[in-house]
Scaffold this motif. Sequence first.
Motif, PDB file in Angstrom:
ATOM      1  N   GLU A  56      32.999  -3.992  -1.370  1.00 16.76           N
ATOM      2  CA  GLU A  56      34.258  -3.270  -1.593  1.00 16.76           C
ATOM      3  C   GLU A  56      34.687  -2.540  -0.326  1.00 16.76           C
ATOM      4  OE1 GLU A  56      37.717  -1.826  -2.901  1.00 16.76           O
ATOM      5  OE2 GLU A  56      36.529  -3.430  -3.789  1.00 16.76           O
ATOM      6  N   LEU A  57      33.740  -1.983   0.382  1.00 17.37           N
ATOM      7  CA  LEU A  57      34.035  -1.326   1.655  1.00 17.37           C
ATOM      8  C   LEU A  57      34.637  -2.329   2.638  1.00 17.37           C
ATOM      9  CD1 LEU A  57      33.702   1.468   3.035  1.00 17.37           C
ATOM     10  CD2 LEU A  57      31.489   0.671   3.848  1.00 17.37           C
ATOM     11  N   GLY A  58      34.109  -3.535   2.664  1.00 15.51           N
ATOM     12  CA  GLY A  58      34.648  -4.580   3.533  1.00 15.51           C
ATOM     13  C   GLY A  58      36.079  -4.934   3.182  1.00 15.51           C
ATOM     14  N   ARG A  59      36.364  -5.026   1.891  1.00 15.51           N
ATOM     15  CA  ARG A  59      37.744  -5.325   1.471  1.00 15.51           C
ATOM     16  C   ARG A  59      38.688  -4.196   1.863  1.00 15.51           C
ATOM     17  NH1 ARG A  59      34.733  -7.923  -2.559  1.00 15.51           N
ATOM     18  NH2 ARG A  59      34.548  -6.063  -3.862  1.00 15.51           N
ATOM     19  N   ARG A  60      38.248  -2.952   1.663  1.00 13.97           N
ATOM     20  CA  ARG A  60      39.092  -1.811   2.045  1.00 13.97           C
ATOM     21  C   ARG A  60      39.333  -1.782   3.547  1.00 13.97           C
ATOM     22  NH1 ARG A  60      35.847   1.725  -1.194  1.00 13.97           N
ATOM     23  NH2 ARG A  60      35.306   2.832   0.695  1.00 13.97           N
ATOM     24  N   HIS A  61      38.285  -2.035   4.323  1.00 13.57           N
ATOM     25  CA  HIS A  61      38.449  -2.019   5.777  1.00 13.57           C
ATOM     26  C   HIS A  61      39.388  -3.124   6.250  1.00 13.57           C
ATOM     27  CE1 HIS A  61      35.360   1.019   5.829  1.00 13.57           C
ATOM     28  NE2 HIS A  61      35.579   1.192   7.113  1.00 13.57           N
ATOM     29  N   ALA A  62      39.357  -4.266   5.596  1.00 19.59           N
ATOM     30  CA  ALA A  62      40.294  -5.337   5.957  1.00 19.59           C
ATOM     31  C   ALA A  62      41.730  -4.869   5.727  1.00 19.59           C
ATOM     32  CB  ALA A  62      39.998  -6.597   5.152  1.00 19.59           C
ATOM     33  N   ALA A  63      41.949  -4.145   4.648  1.00 17.48           N
ATOM     34  CA  ALA A  63      43.286  -3.626   4.362  1.00 17.48           C
ATOM     35  C   ALA A  63      43.726  -2.598   5.405  1.00 17.48           C
ATOM     36  CB  ALA A  63      43.326  -3.009   2.966  1.00 17.48           C
ATOM     37  N   TYR A  64      42.761  -1.915   6.024  1.00 20.04           N
ATOM     38  CA  TYR A  64      43.079  -0.939   7.080  1.00 20.04           C
ATOM     39  C   TYR A  64      43.377  -1.617   8.418  1.00 20.04           C
ATOM     40  CZ  TYR A  64      40.671   2.372   3.922  1.00 20.04           C
ATOM     41  OH  TYR A  64      40.259   3.118   2.852  1.00 20.04           O
ATOM     42  N   GLY A  65      43.087  -2.923   8.507  1.00 22.78           N
ATOM     43  CA  GLY A  65      43.328  -3.642   9.753  1.00 22.78           C
ATOM     44  C   GLY A  65      42.079  -4.009  10.525  1.00 22.78           C
ATOM     45  N   ALA A 103      35.733  -9.361   2.973  1.00 21.22           N
ATOM     46  CA  ALA A 103      37.070  -9.232   3.536  1.00 21.22           C
ATOM     47  C   ALA A 103      37.775 -10.571   3.637  1.00 21.22           C
ATOM     48  CB  ALA A 103      36.993  -8.568   4.913  1.00 21.22           C
ATOM     49  N   GLU A 104      37.008 -11.621   3.867  1.00 22.34           N
ATOM     50  CA  GLU A 104      37.582 -12.961   4.001  1.00 22.34           C
ATOM     51  C   GLU A 104      37.808 -13.636   2.653  1.00 22.34           C
ATOM     52  OE1 GLU A 104      34.718 -14.912   6.434  1.00 22.34           O
ATOM     53  OE2 GLU A 104      35.233 -13.746   8.206  1.00 22.34           O
ATOM     54  N   ALA A 105      37.120 -13.188   1.616  1.00 25.52           N
ATOM     55  CA  ALA A 105      37.178 -13.848   0.309  1.00 25.52           C
ATOM     56  C   ALA A 105      38.602 -13.989  -0.229  1.00 25.52           C
ATOM     57  CB  ALA A 105      36.273 -13.126  -0.681  1.00 25.52           C
ATOM     58  N   PRO A 106      39.446 -12.943  -0.196  1.00 22.02           N
ATOM     59  CA  PRO A 106      40.813 -13.119  -0.707  1.00 22.02           C
ATOM     60  C   PRO A 106      41.588 -14.178   0.068  1.00 22.02           C
ATOM     61  CG  PRO A 106      40.307 -10.797  -0.470  1.00 22.02           C
ATOM     62  CD  PRO A 106      39.195 -11.566   0.172  1.00 22.02           C
ATOM     63  N   ALA A 107      41.355 -14.229   1.381  1.00 20.29           N
ATOM     64  CA  ALA A 107      42.064 -15.219   2.203  1.00 20.29           C
ATOM     65  C   ALA A 107      41.630 -16.625   1.811  1.00 20.29           C
ATOM     66  CB  ALA A 107      41.794 -14.971   3.684  1.00 20.29           C
ATOM     67  N   ARG A 108      40.347 -16.815   1.516  1.00 18.49           N
ATOM     68  CA  ARG A 108      39.853 -18.133   1.112  1.00 18.49           C
ATOM     69  C   ARG A 108      40.371 -18.534  -0.252  1.00 18.49           C
ATOM     70  NH1 ARG A 108      34.042 -17.040   1.487  1.00 18.49           N
ATOM     71  NH2 ARG A 108      34.187 -15.665   3.245  1.00 18.49           N
ATOM     72  N   ALA A 109      40.543 -17.538  -1.147  1.00 23.41           N
ATOM     73  CA  ALA A 109      40.996 -17.839  -2.497  1.00 23.41           C
ATOM     74  C   ALA A 109      42.474 -18.185  -2.523  1.00 23.41           C
ATOM     75  CB  ALA A 109      40.720 -16.645  -3.409  1.00 23.41           C
ATOM     76  N   ALA A 110      43.226 -17.741  -1.548  1.00 21.22           N
ATOM     77  CA  ALA A 110      44.680 -17.969  -1.523  1.00 21.22           C
ATOM     78  C   ALA A 110      45.029 -19.400  -1.224  1.00 21.22           C
ATOM     79  CB  ALA A 110      45.327 -17.044  -0.495  1.00 21.22           C
TER      80      ALA A 110
END
Length: 141
Positions: A77-86, A134-141
Amino acid sequence: MTPDQTTLVQDSFRLIPPIAEPAAAIFYEKLFALDPGLRPLFAGADMHAQGRKLMAAIGFVVANLRTPESLLPAVAELGRRHAAYGVRAAHYATVGTALLATLEEGLGPHFTPAVRNAWAAAYGLLAEVMQHAAEAPARAA
């Protein structure tokens, strides 16, 4: 990480709380020296509060190294949040370098080669989990 490495990380982290505030300041100083392009990610941030968050996050990780079922979902979850921060994949190596340099400075003679290797292993694991999440949402898209 091996059980011995986990013990080394946890034992050495016990020396950090008395120097937590200056250690956090040193970390960000080193981070921005290594990559000034990261500074805009913290624009408008209260760096004292950011330092407290950093130390709390590291403390959580260290405390839960022996319970991956608790640790890894939180780190993801921290990784996903950090991806959203850039935060991007290339930033993780810079953060690792700044973290190890900060620990070396803060722990002094207690930062032995074995302790360095243990912290590098811990950070490597966490960085991998964070980047994968952080990459998981990009792969799912």
